[in-house]
Design a protein around this motif. Structure first.
Motif, PDB file in Angstrom:
ATOM      1  N   LEU A   1       0.820  -1.201   0.000  1.00 48.34           N
ATOM      2  CA  LEU A   1       0.000   0.000   0.000  1.00 48.34           C
ATOM      3  C   LEU A   1       0.860   1.259   0.000  1.00 48.34           C
ATOM      4  O   LEU A   1       0.479   2.274  -0.596  1.00 48.34           O
ATOM      5  CB  LEU A   1      -0.953  -0.004   1.187  1.00 48.34           C
ATOM      6  N   LEU A   2       2.007   1.205   0.640  1.00 43.75           N
ATOM      7  CA  LEU A   2       2.927   2.342   0.587  1.00 43.75           C
ATOM      8  C   LEU A   2       3.356   2.613  -0.857  1.00 43.75           C
ATOM      9  O   LEU A   2       3.490   3.772  -1.266  1.00 43.75           O
ATOM     10  CB  LEU A   2       4.158   2.082   1.458  1.00 43.75           C
TER      11      LEU A   2
ATOM     12  N   LEU B   1       3.771  15.379  -5.799  1.00 44.13           N
ATOM     13  CA  LEU B   1       3.708  15.739  -4.385  1.00 44.13           C
ATOM     14  C   LEU B   1       4.846  15.075  -3.620  1.00 44.13           C
ATOM     15  O   LEU B   1       5.138  13.888  -3.824  1.00 44.13           O
ATOM     16  CB  LEU B   1       2.359  15.314  -3.792  1.00 44.13           C
ATOM     17  N   ASP B   2       5.457  15.826  -2.728  1.00 39.16           N
ATOM     18  CA  ASP B   2       6.583  15.317  -1.936  1.00 39.16           C
ATOM     19  C   ASP B   2       6.061  14.776  -0.609  1.00 39.16           C
ATOM     20  O   ASP B   2       5.838  15.538   0.343  1.00 39.16           O
ATOM     21  CB  ASP B   2       7.597  16.439  -1.698  1.00 39.16           C
ATOM     22  N   ILE B   3       5.856  13.474  -0.554  1.00 41.47           N
ATOM     23  CA  ILE B   3       5.383  12.812   0.664  1.00 41.47           C
ATOM     24  C   ILE B   3       6.395  11.740   1.036  1.00 41.47           C
ATOM     25  O   ILE B   3       6.757  10.902   0.206  1.00 41.47           O
ATOM     26  CB  ILE B   3       3.997  12.169   0.449  1.00 41.47           C
ATOM     27  N   LYS B   4       6.843  11.754   2.282  1.00 44.82           N
ATOM     28  CA  LYS B   4       7.747  10.718   2.763  1.00 44.82           C
ATOM     29  C   LYS B   4       6.910   9.565   3.288  1.00 44.82           C
ATOM     30  O   LYS B   4       6.087   9.755   4.198  1.00 44.82           O
ATOM     31  CB  LYS B   4       8.656  11.266   3.870  1.00 44.82           C
ATOM     32  N   LEU B   5       7.099   8.364   2.744  1.00 43.91           N
ATOM     33  CA  LEU B   5       6.324   7.192   3.138  1.00 43.91           C
ATOM     34  C   LEU B   5       7.218   6.211   3.869  1.00 43.91           C
ATOM     35  O   LEU B   5       8.297   5.838   3.371  1.00 43.91           O
ATOM     36  CB  LEU B   5       5.696   6.540   1.900  1.00 43.91           C
ATOM     37  N   LEU B   6       6.781   5.804   5.066  1.00 48.98           N
ATOM     38  CA  LEU B   6       7.600   4.960   5.930  1.00 48.98           C
ATOM     39  C   LEU B   6       6.815   3.747   6.417  1.00 48.98           C
ATOM     40  O   LEU B   6       5.622   3.846   6.704  1.00 48.98           O
ATOM     41  CB  LEU B   6       8.054   5.742   7.164  1.00 48.98           C
ATOM     42  N   PRO B   7       7.473   2.592   6.538  1.00 47.94           N
ATOM     43  CA  PRO B   7       6.824   1.442   7.166  1.00 47.94           C
ATOM     44  C   PRO B   7       6.744   1.646   8.673  1.00 47.94           C
ATOM     45  O   PRO B   7       7.667   2.175   9.289  1.00 47.94           O
ATOM     46  CB  PRO B   7       7.750   0.276   6.810  1.00 47.94           C
TER      47      PRO B   7
END
Length: 275
Positions: free
Chosen positions: A82-83, A95-101
């Motif tokens: 999903l990330l 868009l600048d989005i930081k995605l983290l587990p």
């Protein structure tokens, strides 16, 4: 990378026995919850430049809305697949989005890093509500706020999901679990957040689940991670068709439309602030 995200994020813990939200195709179910995501973001009153977390981001609906509003956005979810879905959408929009587990009980972020923590029907699935509340407060700046959505009991869809869970437990011979934490209840929430000197308010909302028919709604829901997991268990025990008939009967009985399928889902937007 947002300056509040460590270069080497804190390794998240994993919680056994929870739903694998990467199973199935949650992205087919997520659009139905967009109205709730909009209500959540509106309640948060985001200001451009604020540091915002989408906790349990799933396909990134809330994170995308926050980033569009000018927030410096990070999103956390335990499901790697999903990330990637969320990352693809963010890239498509520039868009600048930081995605983290990570998960609610162990957020991969430092203390006091955020102005707002948002969660759309996600933190409510954390099996340890006290740990989730503690973590949300830990990563919050002193004047920050927590906003999340929680379902109210009832409705045909909620009844169907409850029945499905009961059938899976019966098939496995598992005992009934203790009552879940009432994430929708103002008194329960006041007690949960009192230890953190936070005041809680709730605002009622509703959204409509719709489809051409009860059968069509069941089909559209069949790729939801919870459905994939539950149906897999029931089929192993030869109970797949029986379970389907029971769930369809619940949808038909609770249908609010004479010529299609409509079921009203009621929920609250919860806001917690210090003081």
């Amino acid at each position: 990378m947002p300056d509040f995200v460590p270069a080497e994020p804190i390794a998240p813990k994993t919680t056994p026995g929870v739903v694998d939200w990467g199973a199935g195709e949650y992205e087919r179910s997520a659009p139905a919850l967009v109205p709730a995501a909009k209500a959540l973001v509106e309640a948060a009153h985001l200001v451009p430049g604020e540091r915002v977390l989408d906790l349990g981001c799933g396909t990134g609906t809330v994170a995308l809305m926050a980033a569009r509003a000018g927030a410096v956005t990070v999103a956390v979810d335990p499901a790697a697949r999903l990330l990637e879905v969320a990352r693809t959408q963010a890239m498509a929009e520039g868009l600048d989005i930081k995605l983290l587990p990570g998960e609610a009980a162990s957020l991969p972020l430092p203390d006091g890093a955020l102005d707002a923590v948002l969660s759309n029907f996600a933190v409510i699935f954390c099996p340890d509500p006290r740990a989730a509340a503690q973590e949300m407060v830990r990563v919050l700046a002193p004047d920050g706020r927590i906003c999340f959505t929680a379902w109210l009991p009832g409705g045909a869809v909620g009844q169907m999901n409850q029945a499905a869970g009961e059938m899976v437990r019966a098939a496995l011979g598992a005992p009934a679990p203790p009552p879940p934490f009432a994430w929708h209840d103002a008194a329960a929430l006041a007690t949960l957040f009192a230890a953190h000197d936070m005041t809680v308010t709730t605002e009622p909302h509703e959204l409509a689940f719709t489809a051409a028919s009860p059968e069509a709604f069941m089909e559209s829901s069949s790729t939801h991670p919870m459905a994939v997991t539950g149906v897999g268990v029931l089929r192993r025990f030869g109970q797949g068709e029986e379970a389907r008939a029971r769930m369809l009967a619940i949808l038909e009985e609770g249908n609010e439309s004479a010529d299609a399928f409509v079921s009203t889902g009621r929920f609250v937007v919860v806001t917690a602030v210090r003081g």
